[in-house]
Every structure is written in C-alpha cells, then in structure tokens.
Enzyme design. Sequence first.
Site, PDB file in Angstrom:
ATOM      1  N   GLU A 104     -90.280  -0.927  32.119  1.00 22.63           N
ATOM      2  CA  GLU A 104     -90.396   0.086  31.077  1.00 22.63           C
ATOM      3  C   GLU A 104     -89.152  -0.051  30.197  1.00 22.63           C
ATOM      4  OE1 GLU A 104     -90.628   4.172  32.414  1.00 22.63           O
ATOM      5  OE2 GLU A 104     -90.659   4.879  30.336  1.00 22.63           O
ATOM      6  N   ARG A 115     -87.385  -2.250  47.492  1.00 18.79           N
ATOM      7  CA  ARG A 115     -86.518  -2.400  46.331  1.00 18.79           C
ATOM      8  C   ARG A 115     -85.092  -2.696  46.776  1.00 18.79           C
ATOM      9  NH1 ARG A 115     -87.920   1.440  42.589  1.00 18.79           N
ATOM     10  NH2 ARG A 115     -85.946   1.378  41.499  1.00 18.79           N
ATOM     11  N   LYS A 119     -82.325   3.282  36.149  1.00 19.42           N
ATOM     12  CA  LYS A 119     -82.027   3.257  34.719  1.00 19.42           C
ATOM     13  C   LYS A 119     -81.643   4.641  34.214  1.00 19.42           C
ATOM     14  CE  LYS A 119     -85.727   0.710  33.956  1.00 19.42           C
ATOM     15  NZ  LYS A 119     -86.990   0.617  33.301  1.00 19.42           N
TER      16      LYS A 119
HETATM   17  P1  ATP Z   1     -85.626   2.462  37.319  1.00 25.05           P
HETATM   18  O1  ATP Z   1     -85.737   3.660  38.192  1.00 25.05           O
HETATM   19  O2  ATP Z   1     -84.315   1.788  37.408  1.00 25.05           O
HETATM   20  O3  ATP Z   1     -86.076   2.715  35.916  1.00 25.05           O
HETATM   21  P2  ATP Z   1     -88.178   1.368  37.693  1.00 25.05           P
HETATM   22  O4  ATP Z   1     -88.825   0.869  38.932  1.00 25.05           O
HETATM   23  O5  ATP Z   1     -88.692   2.599  37.076  1.00 25.05           O
HETATM   24  O6  ATP Z   1     -86.652   1.424  37.954  1.00 25.05           O
HETATM   25  P3  ATP Z   1     -89.270  -0.463  35.795  1.00 25.05           P
HETATM   26  O7  ATP Z   1     -88.738  -0.797  34.467  1.00 25.05           O
HETATM   27  O8  ATP Z   1     -90.517   0.289  35.873  1.00 25.05           O
HETATM   28  O9  ATP Z   1     -88.108   0.258  36.580  1.00 25.05           O
HETATM   29  O10 ATP Z   1     -89.338  -1.758  36.715  1.00 25.05           O
HETATM   30  C1  ATP Z   1     -89.869  -3.012  36.385  1.00 25.05           C
HETATM   31  C2  ATP Z   1     -90.103  -3.745  37.666  1.00 25.05           C
HETATM   32  O11 ATP Z   1     -88.871  -3.910  38.373  1.00 25.05           O
HETATM   33  C3  ATP Z   1     -91.030  -2.971  38.580  1.00 25.05           C
HETATM   34  O12 ATP Z   1     -91.979  -3.842  39.101  1.00 25.05           O
HETATM   35  C4  ATP Z   1     -90.127  -2.414  39.638  1.00 25.05           C
HETATM   36  O13 ATP Z   1     -90.801  -2.272  40.838  1.00 25.05           O
HETATM   37  C5  ATP Z   1     -89.014  -3.466  39.696  1.00 25.05           C
HETATM   38  N1  ATP Z   1     -87.763  -2.862  40.163  1.00 25.05           N
HETATM   39  C6  ATP Z   1     -87.099  -1.818  39.650  1.00 25.05           C
HETATM   40  N2  ATP Z   1     -86.024  -1.492  40.390  1.00 25.05           N
HETATM   41  C7  ATP Z   1     -85.990  -2.378  41.414  1.00 25.05           C
HETATM   42  C8  ATP Z   1     -85.122  -2.572  42.534  1.00 25.05           C
HETATM   43  N3  ATP Z   1     -84.061  -1.784  42.752  1.00 25.05           N
HETATM   44  N4  ATP Z   1     -85.408  -3.589  43.384  1.00 25.05           N
HETATM   45  C9  ATP Z   1     -86.462  -4.380  43.173  1.00 25.05           C
HETATM   46  N5  ATP Z   1     -87.324  -4.250  42.139  1.00 25.05           N
HETATM   47  C10 ATP Z   1     -87.099  -3.261  41.267  1.00 25.05           C
HETATM   48 MG    MG Z   2     -89.684   3.500  35.721  1.00 24.69          MG
END
Ligand code: ATP
Ligand code: MG
Length: 552
Positions: A37, A262, A272
């Site tokens: 995102e 994760r 983020k």
């Molecule tokens: P955040 O909470 O940091 O925004 P998110 O999962 O909402 O993390 P996205 O931008 O939706 O972030 O993530 C893109 C991809 O990266 C998704 O497939 C997510 O599962 C993966 N991802 C995000 N954080 C991690 C992590 N700490 N370890 C492994 N994969 C991750």
């Molecule tokens: Mg997210």
Amino acid sequence: MSTQETPVVSNFIRHIINKDLAENKHGGKVATRFPPEPNGYLHIGHAKSICLNFGLANEYQGSCNLRFDDTNPEKESLEFMESIERDVTWLGFEWSQLFHASDYFEQLYQYAIDLIKAGKAYVDSLSPEEIRAYRGTLTEPGKPSPDRERSIDENLRLFEGMRNGEFADGQYVLRAKIDMASSNINMRDPTIYRIRRVHHNRTGSDWCLYPMYDYTHCISDALEGITHSICTLEFEDHRPLYDWVLEQLDVPCHPQQIEFARLQLEYTIVSKRKLNQLVTEKYVNGWDDPRMPTIAGLRRAGYTPAAIREFCERIGVTKKDSWIEMGVLENCIRDDLNQTSARVMAVLQPLRVVIENYPEAHTELLEVSNHPQNPAMGSRKITFSKIVLIEQDDFAEVPPAGYKRLSPGQEVRLRGGYVIRCNEVVKDADGNVIELRCSYDPDTLGKNPEGRKVKGVIHWVSEAHSVAAEIRLYDRLFCRPHPDAEPNFLDALNPNSLQVLSHSRVEASLLGTVPGSRFQFERMGYFCTDLDSSANRLVFNRTVTLRDTWGS
Ligand code: ATP
Ligand code: MG
C-alpha cells in the site's frame, strides 16, 4: 537471531509450489506479486516479502508483478509510490508488470453488481458502530442487519446511487452476504464498499465509492493471473473470505493464498504507520534517516542491496513468528563490506601529535594498501609530516594493563608509517590533554625496530594534509528490544541514537568522494559518504561498527 528460537531455513512455500507444478495446478506456472500500500516507504519487513516474491518468480522462471494496493486514498501519495519503485529496483528486482488496484476499480464495481445480482451482497444503512455491535463476538454469533433481506433490485438501485454520489459519506455500505453466525468473524457479512469523498491520486474524483482491501485483493490477484498469493500470517483468517469472493465470481483464475511469518526485528519498528509518526513528528530526519529501518534509510546508512538480500536469505521463511536480532542484519553488511570496501584512515576525534625530531616542512608519501587481504584493490599514497593527528582514544595518560596504544614513554606504530614514542603530554588550563610531543624512529618504516617489540598499530592523518569532515555516528533508534510492546513505543526511543562529530579529519584521498561511496575507516567501522556531502563539506555516516559492540 534469538539463540533459543533459531528459525530453520524452511522452504515450505517451495514445497507447495513444487507440488503444484508436479500436479500441473495453475497451468504449471508461477506468478507472484508484491502488493504494497503506498502509504509510506518500504521497510526491512517488506524486503523479506520482496525477496520472497521476486526470488520465487526468478527461481521458477515465472513472473512477479508490483501492484500498488491504492484503495485508501487519504493516506496514499505519489511520493510513496515513487519511493517504492525506487527501492524495489535498488534491491535488484525487476517487476514483470506494474499495476494499481485502482486500475481495476471499474471491474471491481462490475463484479460487485454480479454479487448483488446473485443475492450475495446487499446495501446496508447501519453505521460502522452498529455494524460492529451487530457482528457479535468470538463466543456469540452476530445478528443480521435489518437491511440484509433488501431486494436485489433495491440493492442494485442503491449501489448505483452510491457510485453516482447520491448519498453522504458513510450513509450506506455494501456488504457481502455470507454468514452472520460464522466462527470466523471476517465471514460475518464483511463490508466490501464504502462511500468516501476523497481525492485519489490516480483516479482523481472519478469515484466516491472505494472497495475494501479483502474484496479488492483477491480479485486483483485473479485478474493478473497470480498463482501463489503470498502474504503474512495475519491474513490467515482472511483466507476463507479471499476464497469465498473468488468462488462467487466468474474470474479468470483462483490464486492460492499462502501465509508466512512477518519479519520482526529487535530494537526497531516495522510498521509504516509508526514510522510515519517518527517522520512527521520529527523524531528522525525523514524517511531516509539512516536510523530508520526503511530501505531508503538503510541505503543512506551505507547498506548494500546484496547485504539486505543476504539477510532475507539467512532469516528464512517460516510459519512461526519469531524475533530476529539486529546483529543478524548488521553481520550481513559487515560481511559484505569487509570484502568490498577500501580501507582509508579517518581520525574521528583528533589529538595533535608533534613529532619533534621530524624535519620541519618535510613530507613523505607513504604507500598503504587499500585492502590488506585483497591486493587487487591496490594501494594509495598518504602524506606523512611533522604534525599528525591520532584518535583521542588511542592515548591514555594512565594506561590500563595490557594497553597497546600510546601512553607516556611508550611506543606505537602509525599504520603504514613509523614507530613513534610519546615523550611529553601538553595540557590546557583545565587539565585536558591537547597535544603530545613525540619522537619517531626513522629506522622503522616497513620494519620492526631493533631489539624491542612494538605491538600496537594506530591510524592517523597528517594535520596539514588531511581534510575536515563531519561524521555521523548512528546507533539503534530504540534502546529496548521490543518497542512495540511498550505502552508507547516513543518511550523506547534511544536518546543517543545520533552523535555528530564535527572536528573529524580524513585522509585527502576522500576529497571528491560521491554520496553512497563506502569505506572502512580503519579500526573505526564501515562508513559511507552521505547525501549531504559536497566538495566543500564532507559528511560520512557510520554504517556499522567493525564488531558487534552493542550493549557491551
Ligand atoms: P505496514 O503495517 O508496515 O504498513 P503492511 O503489511 O500493511 O505493513 P503493505 O504495504 O500492505 O504493508 O505490505 C506489502 C507486502 O509486504 C504485504 O504482502 C505484506 O504482507 C508484506 N509485509 C509487510 N510487512 C512485513 C514484514 N514485517 N515481514 C514480512 N512481510 C511484510
Ligand atoms: Mg497495510
């Protein structure tokens, strides 16, 4: 990594793929995607997902798309999208195709109409609070909304009105009609569309109706022909919804969702939202502050793409949550830079040394190796003169037992140069040591002195032939291992995470170094030229210390 929890480098995802290929499931193809995102910069957790998705595509000669999951317009921006493209590319990966969930808004809308026509979705006028109250709990079933049995025609009419801006934000939502008594709360008629009058950075004001993540994601995957939709464990409970949506619709294929644990890295934050807070509330100097666990921060700190990929390889992929120690990441960059970076001399906190028996105004060019273990990296010449600078920490007026550096009456070797002896200590009115009067042994260049052993070797620069530099020493951003577990993660911030040294001097060969260049400053750690560095003002960041000294 925590010794008691060393993750086994599992390739359970590869096992699934191998089995699928053997059974010719998904037409014998491997198609993955990385779907961030664009609401912030990518962090080291995303690197794990990137290495996994792009890595599998490369390994199986498949494809991997980059897809921006841009369904929350108020938090998303073009700056974030650009940074994500830059970071994925920098990490060394190439996407097969670039998509945006917003590319599918029209198709998603048409699929929603299909759902309504099939009696599988309805327009609901309950407020978000009421929906929550009706949803029930883990132990109690939910109860149906009074709108659940609204007629298909009425639903179609209202849904069109939602699209056409006939209703206020929040007045209606579209919900999937699944099972209000499901043991999985995600299946209790989840909201799939909401009215929101916000400008979208790609579709502008075309839409006032936006689809929800769970509804958008599975259809986007299917439209792109994704075979294996890899996501993190928190989506395990959403998989039945992922599958349900695809089962109701006439989509091109049905991708398989696979979840993995994760990355959780000690002494930092991988969210983020919280990283955004650190930036906007100015606890750090931007998303690329070298203390940030973002790809941009790691890059600015001097990390290489290879080191980050190696880190993702070392931690492996499992189904079990665990904490990775910061030392694992730091060792990856140390191992890389140890091989690849040229050695140079820089004196971070200088102490003046006057070599009394060295001729006034005389200089010599001393040849020093750029990498003692790798002769192919060559050598360079450094000017030696009567006044040199050494590290304040390399002198002790009262040396502890076994001290191998300089102290009164003792000798030490200057790296690549002569052996010097400290004859006199000069102090200021407050008793601070400000200068050392030394003598050198002219017979010790490249050879040991006669009849005595000199064990210590220290780095130095010539006062007149060195260059001023600002040096930024970074330490961990948090001083507690699990900042997320604190009532307020900001309380765990390390107040000493940045130390700026403004009187440092570096050897003249560093003049003209371009931002991003990486070096080992002998005995002091690995450093890189910062973006703020210019011909008139050199600035270096410490990437990592030579050894893991944290907490000792
Ligand atoms: P955040 O909470 O940091 O925004 P998110 O999962 O909402 O993390 P996205 O931008 O939706 O972030 O993530 C893109 C991809 O990266 C998704 O497939 C997510 O599962 C993966 N991802 C995000 N954080 C991690 C992590 N700490 N370890 C492994 N994969 C991750
Ligand atoms: Mg997210």
